[in-house]
Design a protein around this motif. Structure first.
Motif, PDB file in Angstrom:
ATOM      1  N   ASN A 193     -29.249  39.090-100.437  1.00  0.00           N
ATOM      2  CA  ASN A 193     -28.070  39.525 -99.687  1.00  0.00           C
ATOM      3  C   ASN A 193     -27.831  38.585 -98.512  1.00  0.00           C
ATOM      4  OD1 ASN A 193     -27.529  41.779-101.269  1.00  0.00           O
ATOM      5  ND2 ASN A 193     -28.824  43.116-100.026  1.00  0.00           N
ATOM      6  N   SER A 194     -26.572  38.322 -98.221  1.00  0.00           N
ATOM      7  CA  SER A 194     -26.247  37.579 -97.009  1.00  0.00           C
ATOM      8  C   SER A 194     -26.331  38.516 -95.809  1.00  0.00           C
ATOM      9  CB  SER A 194     -24.853  36.953 -97.116  1.00  0.00           C
ATOM     10  OG  SER A 194     -23.860  37.955 -97.261  1.00  0.00           O
ATOM     11  N   VAL A 195     -26.710  37.962 -94.666  1.00  0.00           N
ATOM     12  CA  VAL A 195     -26.899  38.746 -93.447  1.00  0.00           C
ATOM     13  C   VAL A 195     -26.089  38.087 -92.325  1.00  0.00           C
ATOM     14  CG1 VAL A 195     -28.551  39.593 -91.742  1.00  0.00           C
ATOM     15  CG2 VAL A 195     -29.222  39.412 -94.156  1.00  0.00           C
ATOM     16  N   PRO A 196     -25.059  38.745 -91.788  1.00  0.00           N
ATOM     17  CA  PRO A 196     -24.284  38.131 -90.707  1.00  0.00           C
ATOM     18  C   PRO A 196     -25.161  37.855 -89.485  1.00  0.00           C
ATOM     19  CG  PRO A 196     -23.161  40.071 -91.593  1.00  0.00           C
ATOM     20  CD  PRO A 196     -24.546  40.080 -92.163  1.00  0.00           C
ATOM     21  N   LEU A 197     -25.094  36.627 -88.983  1.00  0.00           N
ATOM     22  CA  LEU A 197     -25.811  36.229 -87.765  1.00  0.00           C
ATOM     23  C   LEU A 197     -24.794  35.520 -86.876  1.00  0.00           C
ATOM     24  CD1 LEU A 197     -29.136  34.910 -89.383  1.00  0.00           C
ATOM     25  CD2 LEU A 197     -28.802  37.092 -88.198  1.00  0.00           C
ATOM     26  N   LYS A 198     -24.111  36.292 -86.065  1.00  0.00           N
ATOM     27  CA  LYS A 198     -22.921  35.802 -85.369  1.00  0.00           C
ATOM     28  C   LYS A 198     -23.247  34.870 -84.203  1.00  0.00           C
ATOM     29  CE  LYS A 198     -20.166  39.889 -86.552  1.00  0.00           C
ATOM     30  NZ  LYS A 198     -19.359  41.006 -86.018  1.00  0.00           N
ATOM     31  N   GLY A 199     -22.309  33.951 -83.964  1.00  0.00           N
ATOM     32  CA  GLY A 199     -22.373  33.114 -82.778  1.00  0.00           C
ATOM     33  C   GLY A 199     -22.504  31.635 -83.067  1.00  0.00           C
ATOM     34  N   HIS A 200     -23.180  31.282 -84.155  1.00  0.00           N
ATOM     35  CA  HIS A 200     -23.449  29.863 -84.403  1.00  0.00           C
ATOM     36  C   HIS A 200     -22.223  29.160 -84.982  1.00  0.00           C
ATOM     37  CE1 HIS A 200     -25.972  26.404 -84.692  1.00  0.00           C
ATOM     38  NE2 HIS A 200     -25.834  26.315 -86.006  1.00  0.00           N
ATOM     39  N   THR A 201     -21.679  29.721 -86.052  1.00  0.00           N
ATOM     40  CA  THR A 201     -20.401  29.293 -86.621  1.00  0.00           C
ATOM     41  C   THR A 201     -19.621  30.560 -86.955  1.00  0.00           C
ATOM     42  OG1 THR A 201     -21.242  29.240 -88.901  1.00  0.00           O
ATOM     43  CG2 THR A 201     -21.392  27.182 -87.628  1.00  0.00           C
ATOM     44  N   PRO A 202     -18.333  30.461 -87.299  1.00  0.00           N
ATOM     45  CA  PRO A 202     -17.552  31.678 -87.550  1.00  0.00           C
ATOM     46  C   PRO A 202     -18.123  32.577 -88.646  1.00  0.00           C
ATOM     47  CG  PRO A 202     -16.090  29.828 -87.208  1.00  0.00           C
ATOM     48  CD  PRO A 202     -17.475  29.251 -87.263  1.00  0.00           C
ATOM     49  N   GLY A 203     -18.802  31.985 -89.642  1.00  0.00           N
ATOM     50  CA  GLY A 203     -19.334  32.795 -90.732  1.00  0.00           C
ATOM     51  C   GLY A 203     -20.806  32.559 -90.992  1.00  0.00           C
ATOM     52  N   HIS A 204     -21.545  32.205 -89.952  1.00  0.00           N
ATOM     53  CA  HIS A 204     -22.980  31.924 -90.109  1.00  0.00           C
ATOM     54  C   HIS A 204     -23.716  33.140 -90.654  1.00  0.00           C
ATOM     55  CE1 HIS A 204     -27.141  31.505 -88.173  1.00  0.00           C
ATOM     56  NE2 HIS A 204     -27.080  30.565 -89.104  1.00  0.00           N
ATOM     57  N   VAL A 205     -24.536  32.910 -91.682  1.00  0.00           N
ATOM     58  CA  VAL A 205     -25.323  33.988 -92.271  1.00  0.00           C
ATOM     59  C   VAL A 205     -26.763  33.538 -92.485  1.00  0.00           C
ATOM     60  CG1 VAL A 205     -23.348  35.007 -93.488  1.00  0.00           C
ATOM     61  CG2 VAL A 205     -24.798  33.337 -94.680  1.00  0.00           C
ATOM     62  N   GLY A 206     -27.663  34.529 -92.563  1.00  0.00           N
ATOM     63  CA  GLY A 206     -28.981  34.328 -93.117  1.00  0.00           C
ATOM     64  C   GLY A 206     -28.986  34.888 -94.528  1.00  0.00           C
ATOM     65  N   ASP A 240     -24.223  26.155 -80.790  1.00  0.00           N
ATOM     66  CA  ASP A 240     -23.584  27.446 -81.061  1.00  0.00           C
ATOM     67  C   ASP A 240     -22.095  27.370 -80.740  1.00  0.00           C
ATOM     68  OD1 ASP A 240     -25.868  28.671 -81.954  1.00  0.00           O
ATOM     69  OD2 ASP A 240     -26.273  29.760 -80.096  1.00  0.00           O
ATOM     70  N   ASP A 241     -21.258  27.788 -81.690  1.00  0.00           N
ATOM     71  CA  ASP A 241     -19.816  27.786 -81.483  1.00  0.00           C
ATOM     72  C   ASP A 241     -19.429  28.770 -80.382  1.00  0.00           C
ATOM     73  OD1 ASP A 241     -17.131  26.937 -82.381  1.00  0.00           O
ATOM     74  OD2 ASP A 241     -16.933  29.034 -82.968  1.00  0.00           O
ATOM     75  N   ASP A 242     -20.070  29.952 -80.369  1.00  0.00           N
ATOM     76  CA  ASP A 242     -19.876  30.946 -79.321  1.00  0.00           C
ATOM     77  C   ASP A 242     -21.241  31.170 -78.673  1.00  0.00           C
ATOM     78  OD1 ASP A 242     -19.698  33.360 -77.827  1.00  0.00           O
ATOM     79  OD2 ASP A 242     -18.019  34.038 -79.051  1.00  0.00           O
ATOM     80  N   ARG A 243     -21.456  30.529 -77.541  1.00  0.00           N
ATOM     81  CA  ARG A 243     -22.805  30.529 -76.954  1.00  0.00           C
ATOM     82  C   ARG A 243     -23.245  31.917 -76.522  1.00  0.00           C
ATOM     83  NH1 ARG A 243     -22.776  24.948 -73.312  1.00  0.00           N
ATOM     84  NH2 ARG A 243     -21.744  23.652 -74.890  1.00  0.00           N
ATOM     85  N   ASP A 244     -22.346  32.682 -75.918  1.00  0.00           N
ATOM     86  CA  ASP A 244     -22.721  34.024 -75.466  1.00  0.00           C
ATOM     87  C   ASP A 244     -23.097  34.906 -76.647  1.00  0.00           C
ATOM     88  OD1 ASP A 244     -22.308  33.327 -72.839  1.00  0.00           O
ATOM     89  OD2 ASP A 244     -20.269  34.146 -72.755  1.00  0.00           O
ATOM     90  N   GLY A 246     -24.089  33.845 -79.560  1.00  0.00           N
ATOM     91  CA  GLY A 246     -25.311  33.297 -80.131  1.00  0.00           C
ATOM     92  C   GLY A 246     -26.548  33.789 -79.404  1.00  0.00           C
ATOM     93  N   ILE A 247     -26.481  33.845 -78.085  1.00  0.00           N
ATOM     94  CA  ILE A 247     -27.607  34.336 -77.283  1.00  0.00           C
ATOM     95  C   ILE A 247     -27.885  35.800 -77.591  1.00  0.00           C
ATOM     96  CG2 ILE A 247     -28.315  34.917 -74.927  1.00  0.00           C
ATOM     97  CD1 ILE A 247     -26.841  32.310 -74.054  1.00  0.00           C
ATOM     98  N   ALA A 248     -26.833  36.612 -77.630  1.00  0.00           N
ATOM     99  CA  ALA A 248     -27.000  38.042 -77.895  1.00  0.00           C
ATOM    100  C   ALA A 248     -27.590  38.282 -79.280  1.00  0.00           C
ATOM    101  CB  ALA A 248     -25.658  38.753 -77.763  1.00  0.00           C
ATOM    102  N   THR A 249     -27.102  37.540 -80.273  1.00  0.00           N
ATOM    103  CA  THR A 249     -27.618  37.687 -81.635  1.00  0.00           C
ATOM    104  C   THR A 249     -29.075  37.255 -81.704  1.00  0.00           C
ATOM    105  OG1 THR A 249     -25.438  37.318 -82.603  1.00  0.00           O
ATOM    106  CG2 THR A 249     -27.334  36.941 -84.026  1.00  0.00           C
ATOM    107  N   ARG A 250     -29.397  36.154 -81.070  1.00  0.00           N
ATOM    108  CA  ARG A 250     -30.767  35.622 -81.116  1.00  0.00           C
ATOM    109  C   ARG A 250     -31.755  36.621 -80.523  1.00  0.00           C
ATOM    110  NH1 ARG A 250     -29.352  30.997 -80.122  1.00  0.00           N
ATOM    111  NH2 ARG A 250     -29.327  31.008 -77.856  1.00  0.00           N
ATOM    112  N   ARG A 251     -31.451  37.143 -79.361  1.00  0.00           N
ATOM    113  CA  ARG A 251     -32.354  38.098 -78.707  1.00  0.00           C
ATOM    114  C   ARG A 251     -32.526  39.356 -79.563  1.00  0.00           C
ATOM    115  NH1 ARG A 251     -36.636  39.297 -75.681  1.00  0.00           N
ATOM    116  NH2 ARG A 251     -36.063  37.770 -74.111  1.00  0.00           N
ATOM    117  N   ALA A 252     -31.434  39.912 -80.071  1.00  0.00           N
ATOM    118  CA  ALA A 252     -31.508  41.153 -80.849  1.00  0.00           C
ATOM    119  C   ALA A 252     -32.259  40.952 -82.155  1.00  0.00           C
ATOM    120  CB  ALA A 252     -30.098  41.676 -81.134  1.00  0.00           C
ATOM    121  N   GLU A 253     -31.980  39.857 -82.854  1.00  0.00           N
ATOM    122  CA  GLU A 253     -32.625  39.622 -84.146  1.00  0.00           C
ATOM    123  C   GLU A 253     -34.107  39.288 -83.994  1.00  0.00           C
ATOM    124  OE1 GLU A 253     -31.384  40.145 -87.134  1.00  0.00           O
ATOM    125  OE2 GLU A 253     -29.446  40.758 -86.309  1.00  0.00           O
TER     126      GLU A 253
END
Length: 290
Positions: A193-206, A240-244, A246-253
């Protein structure tokens, strides 16, 4: 990681400072997750100067050097691998990301050969995002499809974003017949399954890979440095395309991964990039698989 790529695969301005490590060589290392066989494939190792332009852009190079020194690493650079992941279930041979490509001295095809797989055997290519160090290997040095029998799956937001980049027109033309888009969160292959990981690019996924009771998450560019990204996940990275976000996603994940003890593949961590995230106080550390 790298946002733009010409058809000749000259790296964009944001990555001019990258230098290939002298010890680079093809490498393939296989792990078993239930009936699945997964193989980490080395493409390249790059050194990024600690000059405040990439890591810790919001804190400065001195702060980054302090984190590197505490880990016993050189303080003048941040070393990042560029690697890919091969997933085999006996029916499909799936490649997640494709590295930089042969015209930037990428070694993915040689590493794939070490794993005993020919490019024509790849059935699916799953792209975490459309930066050049993840899609550059989709074409050969001659500008043809590198994996001619594969379906190339890219999230719809990233595919749309890529098509807006004029300097990628030649690559887009080559791969368009292979591309199939999906919505972040969709199932993309049996057990994946693809997993949305927001912030890096508009559709970045794991990509979440499930095999029986075993789970493995390819985190894409959720994290870059196994030292800096974990010690200071709140520090901005210019990739990161959206740095803020990206930071929030990184910390939470990272917190979720530390709590779950799930095994991950991090394509920019030291090869083979498979291991676990562990919490240590208010930050995290990397525990490589043995």
């Amino acid at each position: 990681m790298i946002k733009h790529l010409t058809f000749a695969f000259v790296l964009s301005a944001c990555s001019i400072a990258l230098a290939q490590a002298a010890e680079d060589a093809p490498a393939a290392r296989t792990f078993h997750f239930g009936p699945l066989q997964v193989t980490a494939l080395h493409d390249k190792t790059n050194d990024i100067p600690d000059d405040g332009k990439v890591f810790g852009a919001n804190v400065g190079p001195e702060a980054v050097a302090g984190v590197l020194a505490a880990a016993g690493a050189p303080t003048d650079k941040v070393s990042l691998d560029v690697d890919a992941l091969l997933v085999q279930d006996g029916k499909k041979t799936i490649l997640i990301d494709t590295g930089l490509g042969p015209n930037v001295q990428g070694l993915l095809l040689q590493s794939l050969a070490q794993a005993g797989v020919a490019p024509e055997q790849i059935t699916d290519v799953l792209i975490t995002h459309v930066h050049g160090d993840h899609i550059g290997g989709l074409v050969t040095a001659q500008g043809t499809q590198a994996f001619p029998k594969a379906v190339v799956k890219i999230s719809k937001p990233d595919w749309q974003w890529l098509q807006g980049q004029a300097n990628m027109a030649a690559l887009i033309k080559v791969i368009t017949p292979q591309v199939k888009t999906f919505a972040p969160g969709d199932k993309v292959a049996p057990g994946i399954n693809s997993v949305p990981l927001k912030g890096h690019t508009p559709g970045h996924v794991g990509y979440q890979i499930v095999s029986g009771q075993s789970r493995l998450l390819d985190v894409g560019d959720l994290v870059h440095s196994s030292i800096v990204s974990l010690a200071q996940p709140e520090w901005a990275i210019t990739f990161d395309d959206d740095r803020d976000e990206g930071i929030a996603t990184r910390r939470a994940e990272l917190k979720k991964l530390a709590d779950s003890h799930e095994t991950i593949f991090a394509p920019h961590f030291p090869f083979p990039g498979i291991g676990q995230i562990q919490a240590e106080g208010d930050h995290f550390i990397w525990v490589p698989a043995k």
